[in-house]
Enzyme design. Structure first.
Site, PDB file in Angstrom:
ATOM      1  NE  ARG A  21      -4.188  -1.755   2.151  1.00  0.00           N
ATOM      2  CZ  ARG A  21      -4.430  -3.155   2.531  1.00  0.00           C
ATOM      3  NH1 ARG A  21      -3.404  -3.701   3.000  1.00  0.00           N
ATOM      4  NH2 ARG A  21      -5.558  -3.580   2.254  1.00  0.00           N
ATOM      5  CB  SER A 136     -20.521 -13.210  10.813  1.00  0.00           C
ATOM      6  OG  SER A 136     -19.886 -12.226  10.067  1.00  0.00           O
ATOM      7  CB  SER A 188     -17.285  -0.293   2.408  1.00  0.00           C
ATOM      8  OG  SER A 188     -16.333   0.471   1.973  1.00  0.00           O
ATOM      9  CG  HIS A 216     -19.799   2.422   4.433  1.00  0.00           C
ATOM     10  ND1 HIS A 216     -18.703   3.466   4.084  1.00  0.00           N
ATOM     11  CD2 HIS A 216     -18.985   1.607   5.014  1.00  0.00           C
ATOM     12  CE1 HIS A 216     -17.649   3.104   4.495  1.00  0.00           C
ATOM     13  NE2 HIS A 216     -17.660   1.743   4.899  1.00  0.00           N
ATOM     14  CB  THR A 244     -18.059   5.655  11.698  1.00  0.00           C
ATOM     15  OG1 THR A 244     -16.746   6.277  12.262  1.00  0.00           O
ATOM     16  CG2 THR A 244     -18.416   5.968  10.550  1.00  0.00           C
ATOM     17  CE  LYS A 247     -15.392   4.652   7.225  1.00  0.00           C
ATOM     18  NZ  LYS A 247     -15.573   3.279   7.345  1.00  0.00           N
ATOM     19  CB  THR A 276      -8.557   2.982  25.380  1.00  0.00           C
ATOM     20  OG1 THR A 276      -7.740   3.696  24.405  1.00  0.00           O
ATOM     21  CG2 THR A 276     -10.292   3.014  25.249  1.00  0.00           C
ATOM     22  CB  THR A 277      -6.956   8.159  26.614  1.00  0.00           C
ATOM     23  OG1 THR A 277      -5.985   7.746  27.162  1.00  0.00           O
ATOM     24  CG2 THR A 277      -7.403   9.671  26.883  1.00  0.00           C
ATOM     25  CB  THR A 362      -9.418  -4.078  -0.535  1.00  0.00           C
ATOM     26  OG1 THR A 362      -8.281  -3.850   0.090  1.00  0.00           O
ATOM     27  CG2 THR A 362     -10.709  -3.215   0.079  1.00  0.00           C
TER      28      THR A 362
HETATM   29  C1  LIG Z   1     -14.735   2.268   8.113  1.00  0.00           C
HETATM   30  C2  LIG Z   1     -15.699   0.934   8.751  1.00  0.00           C
HETATM   31  C3  LIG Z   1     -15.743   0.879  10.137  1.00  0.00           C
HETATM   32  C4  LIG Z   1     -14.673   1.468  11.084  1.00  0.00           C
HETATM   33  O1  LIG Z   1     -15.176   2.756  11.402  1.00  0.00           O
HETATM   34  P1  LIG Z   1     -13.863   3.680  11.753  1.00  0.00           P
HETATM   35  O2  LIG Z   1     -14.696   4.777  12.544  1.00  0.00           O
HETATM   36  O3  LIG Z   1     -13.353   4.219  10.642  1.00  0.00           O
HETATM   37  O4  LIG Z   1     -13.115   3.029  12.692  1.00  0.00           O
HETATM   38  C5  LIG Z   1     -16.542  -0.200  10.351  1.00  0.00           C
HETATM   39  N1  LIG Z   1     -17.241  -0.819   9.579  1.00  0.00           N
HETATM   40  C6  LIG Z   1     -17.289  -0.818   8.361  1.00  0.00           C
HETATM   41  C7  LIG Z   1     -18.293  -1.139   7.429  1.00  0.00           C
HETATM   42  C8  LIG Z   1     -16.452   0.298   7.845  1.00  0.00           C
HETATM   43  O5  LIG Z   1     -16.330   0.419   6.555  1.00  0.00           O
END
Ligand SMILES: *Cc1c(COP(=O)(O)O)cnc(C)c1O
Length: 404
Positions: A21, A136, A188, A216, A244, A247, A276-277, A362
């Site tokens: 990469r 899953s 994705s 997403h 998330t 994004k 974790t912090t 990927t």
């Molecule tokens: C990007 C992604 C995540 C992780 O989210 P981040 O906030 O970037 O760590 C989880 N699930 C899917 C499907 C993603 O594409």
């Protein structure tokens, strides 16, 4: 052992397979999304980004930036501790309330990323629910796969978006065992969308919990940006919605929204949450501002939809093959790893268009692609420039066109 020699040798193997990469070194321009400066050794270059997951350009939104500045001035930079030991800032509480409201759930819990929220939640539930089985989807994200693996729970993989297969596999499991179905709404790489209602129906039939990754989709779908489940009126049918803040919301962090008991359980037992912090207060403030903005404003979502439709129509007119899907993700199918990398390199070096090539592992071999994500801030000129450039390179590579 010569450790570095070992590392170098493994990296060489990756390079020979074409899987090494290379990161584009970018400096994004606030106020001018999707523009960025690309650093390449001694040189810099002006580029237009066409593959960002900052889908709506919220990473540069005035309100979001102001909220982050204000929080830094008020609270300083870091959280200063884990959530348990001095790190819980009032901005975290406000964000969790905002997220619970967004998904119409009793509670929400934030994590340092979406990856960590999947890993920690699935890891904790899978490990602690006695004799649990996790079902899953075969195309689930790495973070879910790793969380399930870490939990050591029994795992059953069902065929991607195949409700019959899911039903059949659930039927083979002892009805008394706790079951959890893990899947995504918008996937994705192909941009396809899960049959959420049908999956929930099957889950109810077998008494299974549902875990939906809306990473997403949050911010992008539904009248308030609650995701595909909101759009389809299904949020209350899901046990856990995961998302998330990195994004469409344009900041960083991850979360789950669920019942108060479930969130409290993960808060209390999950190592990936506890040790974790906490996120910096400014991050929480920015994310809250972004969510609030997108709850009220449909403008960004509408403009994005228009851009996506325009790009697709332009490709169709030229026979440039792109995967048909009902989402905002446009996978332009090259089907050859070398050509895919070459087109991406020339787009960047010659046209100032940045689209990262997506190759194996990927995506499956033979489905190498350019994953294009139009935003509300790509102009007509940007679209024109993109379409002409890809059209030129398509001819130069003698790639097949699709007759309408
Ligand atoms: C990007 C992604 C995540 C992780 O989210 P981040 O906030 O970037 O760590 C989880 N699930 C899917 C499907 C993603 O594409």
């Amino acid at each position: 052992m010569d450790f570095d020699a070992f590392f170098e040798q493994e990296l060489e193997r990756l390079r020979n397979d074409g899987n090494y990469r290379i990161f584009a070194d970018l400096e994004r321009h606030a106020g001018a999304f999707p523009r960025a400066t690309r650093y390449d050794g001694e040189n810099t270059q002006h580029v237009t980004v066409w593959c960002s997951n900052d889908y709506l350009g919220m990473g540069q939104n005035e309100t979001v930036r102001a909220a982050m500045h204000e929080a830094i001035e008020k609270c300083g930079t870091g959280a200063g501790g884990t959530r348990n030991i001095s790190g819980t800032n009032h901005y975290h509480i406000l964000l969790e309330r905002e997220l619970a409201d967004l998904h119409n759930k009793e509670a929400a819990l934030i994590f340092t990323s979406g990856y960590v929220s999947n890993w920690a939640t699935l890891g904790t539930l899978g490990a602690r629910l006695p004799n649990c089985v996790i079902l899953s989807d075969s195309l689930n994200h790495a973070s879910m796969i790793e969380g399930i693996r870490h939990s050591r729970a029994d795992k059953v993989i069902w065929n991607h978006n195949d409700v019959q297969d899911l039903d059949r596999k659930l039927s083979l499991i002892d009805p008394s065992r706790p079951k959890l179905i893990a899947f995504e709404s918008v996937y994705s790489m192909d941009g396809d969308i899960a049959p959420i209602k049908e999956i929930c129906d099957v889950a109810d039939k077998h008494g299974a919990m549902t875990y939906l990754d809306e990473v997403h989709a949050v911010g992008l779908y539904g009248p308030r940006g609650g995701g595909v489940a909101e759009r389809e009126g299904l949020m209350d049918r899901l046990t856990i919605i995961e998302g998330t803040l990195g994004k469409a919301f344009g900041v960083m962090g991850g979360y789950i929204a669920a019942s108060a008991a479930l969130c409290d359980y993960v808060r209390s037992f999950s190592s990936g949450f506890i040790f974790t912090t906490a996120l910096p207060p400014a991050i929480a403030a920015g994310a809250t501002a972004s969510i609030r903005h997108l709850k009220d404003s449909n403008e960004e979502r509408m403009a994005q939809r228009d851009r996506v439709a325009t790009v697709r129509a332009r490709f169709d007119a030229l026979g440039i093959p792109h995967m048909p899907n009902p989402s905002h993700i446009i996978p332009v199918m090259v089907g050859d790893p070398t050509k895919c990398r070459w087109i991406s390199d020339v787009l960047l070096d010659t046209y100032g268009i940045y689209i990262q090539p997506i190759n194996y592992p990927t995506v499956p071999k033979g489905t190498e692609r350019l994953r294009i994500t139009p935003s509300p801030l790509h102009s007509d000129d940007d679209v024109d420039h993109l379409v002409r450039a890809i059209n030129d390179l398509w001819s130069q590579c003698a790639l097949a066109r699709q007759v309408a």
